[in-house]
Scaffold this motif. Sequence first.
Motif, PDB file in Angstrom:
ATOM      1  N   LEU A 194       0.846  -1.186   0.000  1.00 22.75           N
ATOM      2  CA  LEU A 194       0.000   0.000   0.000  1.00 22.75           C
ATOM      3  C   LEU A 194       0.886   1.242   0.000  1.00 22.75           C
ATOM      4  O   LEU A 194       1.743   1.404   0.860  1.00 22.75           O
ATOM      5  N   GLN A 195       0.690   2.119  -0.990  1.00 17.08           N
ATOM      6  CA  GLN A 195       1.457   3.363  -1.041  1.00 17.08           C
ATOM      7  C   GLN A 195       0.544   4.503  -1.447  1.00 17.08           C
ATOM      8  O   GLN A 195      -0.203   4.385  -2.420  1.00 17.08           O
ATOM      9  N   ASN A 196       0.630   5.587  -0.679  1.00 15.79           N
ATOM     10  CA  ASN A 196      -0.202   6.765  -0.948  1.00 15.79           C
ATOM     11  C   ASN A 196      -1.673   6.405  -1.084  1.00 15.79           C
ATOM     12  O   ASN A 196      -2.395   6.920  -1.944  1.00 15.79           O
ATOM     13  N   GLY A 197      -2.113   5.486  -0.227  1.00 21.00           N
ATOM     14  CA  GLY A 197      -3.523   5.116  -0.195  1.00 21.00           C
ATOM     15  C   GLY A 197      -3.966   4.161  -1.279  1.00 21.00           C
ATOM     16  O   GLY A 197      -5.159   3.841  -1.369  1.00 21.00           O
ATOM     17  N   ARG A 198      -3.041   3.654  -2.096  1.00 20.03           N
ATOM     18  CA  ARG A 198      -3.418   2.747  -3.185  1.00 20.03           C
ATOM     19  C   ARG A 198      -2.724   1.411  -3.019  1.00 20.03           C
ATOM     20  O   ARG A 198      -1.516   1.345  -2.799  1.00 20.03           O
ATOM     21  N   ILE A 199      -3.493   0.319  -3.126  1.00 16.66           N
ATOM     22  CA  ILE A 199      -2.924  -1.023  -3.054  1.00 16.66           C
ATOM     23  C   ILE A 199      -2.390  -1.408  -4.429  1.00 16.66           C
ATOM     24  O   ILE A 199      -3.112  -1.343  -5.429  1.00 16.66           O
ATOM     25  N   HIS A 200      -1.131  -1.816  -4.479  1.00 16.95           N
ATOM     26  CA  HIS A 200      -0.506  -2.221  -5.741  1.00 16.95           C
ATOM     27  C   HIS A 200      -0.793  -3.708  -5.958  1.00 16.95           C
ATOM     28  O   HIS A 200       0.000  -4.579  -5.568  1.00 16.95           O
ATOM     29  N   ASP A 201      -1.923  -3.968  -6.597  1.00 17.30           N
ATOM     30  CA  ASP A 201      -2.347  -5.354  -6.809  1.00 17.30           C
ATOM     31  C   ASP A 201      -2.450  -5.710  -8.291  1.00 17.30           C
ATOM     32  O   ASP A 201      -3.006  -6.744  -8.651  1.00 17.30           O
ATOM     33  N   ARG A 202      -1.927  -4.856  -9.166  1.00 19.75           N
ATOM     34  CA  ARG A 202      -1.847  -5.165 -10.598  1.00 19.75           C
ATOM     35  C   ARG A 202      -0.368  -5.291 -10.953  1.00 19.75           C
ATOM     36  O   ARG A 202       0.345  -4.287 -11.019  1.00 19.75           O
ATOM     37  N   TRP A 203       0.079  -6.505 -11.151  1.00 21.63           N
ATOM     38  CA  TRP A 203       1.494  -6.789 -11.357  1.00 21.63           C
ATOM     39  C   TRP A 203       1.777  -6.991 -12.841  1.00 21.63           C
ATOM     40  O   TRP A 203       1.135  -7.823 -13.497  1.00 21.63           O
ATOM     41  N   GLN A 204       2.744  -6.243 -13.346  1.00 20.78           N
ATOM     42  CA  GLN A 204       3.137  -6.315 -14.754  1.00 20.78           C
ATOM     43  C   GLN A 204       4.267  -7.322 -14.918  1.00 20.78           C
ATOM     44  O   GLN A 204       5.339  -7.160 -14.335  1.00 20.78           O
ATOM     45  N   LEU A 205       4.039  -8.355 -15.705  1.00 20.16           N
ATOM     46  CA  LEU A 205       5.030  -9.411 -15.948  1.00 20.16           C
ATOM     47  C   LEU A 205       5.132  -9.626 -17.449  1.00 20.16           C
ATOM     48  O   LEU A 205       4.266 -10.259 -18.056  1.00 20.16           O
ATOM     49  N   GLY A 206       6.194  -9.092 -18.055  1.00 24.90           N
ATOM     50  CA  GLY A 206       6.288  -9.127 -19.499  1.00 24.90           C
ATOM     51  C   GLY A 206       5.128  -8.361 -20.107  1.00 24.90           C
ATOM     52  O   GLY A 206       4.872  -7.209 -19.771  1.00 24.90           O
ATOM     53  N   THR A 207       4.386  -9.024 -20.990  1.00 24.85           N
ATOM     54  CA  THR A 207       3.211  -8.391 -21.613  1.00 24.85           C
ATOM     55  C   THR A 207       1.928  -8.682 -20.844  1.00 24.85           C
ATOM     56  O   THR A 207       0.843  -8.284 -21.269  1.00 24.85           O
ATOM     57  N   HIS A 208       2.041  -9.384 -19.710  1.00 26.11           N
ATOM     58  CA  HIS A 208       0.876  -9.787 -18.923  1.00 26.11           C
ATOM     59  C   HIS A 208       0.694  -8.853 -17.720  1.00 26.11           C
ATOM     60  O   HIS A 208       1.650  -8.526 -17.024  1.00 26.11           O
ATOM     61  N   THR A 209      -0.523  -8.468 -17.475  1.00 32.80           N
ATOM     62  CA  THR A 209      -0.880  -7.747 -16.256  1.00 32.80           C
ATOM     63  C   THR A 209      -1.838  -8.625 -15.460  1.00 32.80           C
ATOM     64  O   THR A 209      -2.880  -9.024 -15.965  1.00 32.80           O
ATOM     65  N   VAL A 210      -1.455  -8.939 -14.229  1.00 35.87           N
ATOM     66  CA  VAL A 210      -2.236  -9.859 -13.408  1.00 35.87           C
ATOM     67  C   VAL A 210      -2.801  -9.114 -12.202  1.00 35.87           C
ATOM     68  O   VAL A 210      -2.063  -8.443 -11.475  1.00 35.87           O
ATOM     69  N   GLN A 211      -4.094  -9.239 -12.006  1.00 39.96           N
ATOM     70  CA  GLN A 211      -4.748  -8.676 -10.821  1.00 39.96           C
ATOM     71  C   GLN A 211      -4.669  -9.716  -9.716  1.00 39.96           C
ATOM     72  O   GLN A 211      -5.330 -10.754  -9.769  1.00 39.96           O
ATOM     73  N   VAL A 212      -3.829  -9.464  -8.728  1.00 38.48           N
ATOM     74  CA  VAL A 212      -3.566 -10.464  -7.703  1.00 38.48           C
ATOM     75  C   VAL A 212      -4.332 -10.125  -6.423  1.00 38.48           C
ATOM     76  O   VAL A 212      -4.885  -9.033  -6.271  1.00 38.48           O
ATOM     77  N   ALA A 213      -4.326 -11.061  -5.498  1.00 38.16           N
ATOM     78  CA  ALA A 213      -4.998 -10.868  -4.214  1.00 38.16           C
ATOM     79  C   ALA A 213      -4.241 -11.644  -3.142  1.00 38.16           C
ATOM     80  O   ALA A 213      -3.466 -12.556  -3.438  1.00 38.16           O
ATOM     81  N   GLY A 214      -4.487 -11.289  -1.905  1.00 40.99           N
ATOM     82  CA  GLY A 214      -3.844 -11.985  -0.805  1.00 40.99           C
ATOM     83  C   GLY A 214      -4.346 -11.473   0.528  1.00 40.99           C
ATOM     84  O   GLY A 214      -4.957 -10.402   0.604  1.00 40.99           O
TER      85      GLY A 214
END
Length: 299
Positions: A194-214
């Motif tokens: 979490l940074q500046n009130g935003r959760i970084h849950d969209r991870w960029q891997l090569g050409t793929h963007t994955v919406q992750v959770a945990g």
Amino acid sequence: MIRIDDLGLFLRSAALGSFTAAAVEADLLPGQVAAAIKRLERELQVRLFTRTTRSLRLSAEGERYLPTAQAVLESLRQGEENLRGENAPLRGTLQIAAPSDLGRNVLLPWLTEFRHLHPELTLRLFLSDQVSNLFRDPVDVAIRYGLNVDANYIALPLAPKNRRVLIASPNYLARHGTPVVPADLLDHACLLYLQNGRIHDRWQLGTHTVQVAGPLFSDDADVVRRWALAGEGIAYKCWLDVSADVKAGHLVRLLPDYPGDVYPLSFACPHRGQVSRAVTQLHQWLSQRFNAMNPLVAD
């Protein structure tokens, strides 16, 4: 006549948002700082601060005067350095802001060694993952991740090829398996940041963007790394933060064929006038050490 010390206390009070904090920093009583500000206001015939029982902030006139005060003190500092010469010992105070994980685990020993080489220099290290305001926060230098999209400050490169990478502990992978493609992350516990009130849950891997959770997230990047070391899940971290753990076998880099996004590290100053000899030598010192880590920088 305006006193130089009063200008300094004005700048510190503005940066810290408190007469009391400025007094503690200067080893004075709060009343002495308040008196200095009153003297300055009398000389300028304006109110520099808006005061309430709970807050202290610059007035409109104070906002306009702030750059002038900074320029005056910077000119005096530069003149003093010019008189001393290039070989004079570094003196004064250097205030440095840095990200939490990098600051604790990479920069801390380097800065300590730099201070030992320059014993007349005082270093103040502020660790936070919130992006510092170089013009308002009490810092001379901000070591920060990310692209330089703000043309209002000077950014010198430290690690321009740094990337984010996926990492997990061997223990976690033994219990939950190793992802083979980015989509596999949907079945794993991902450690969120979490940074500046935003959760970084969209991870960029090569050409793929994955919406992750945990189930775990923190606003402190060092906490996320510690959770990964403890086997709590998979993290998406800067290579500089985790390279030593990967080399030691405490963490494993995952999906190397799907590189994370480039996240360069920079050495930022508010303006060129603030690039003092101490700032220049610190940048050179850190650059040498990050360059020595080049074999560890993710391709």
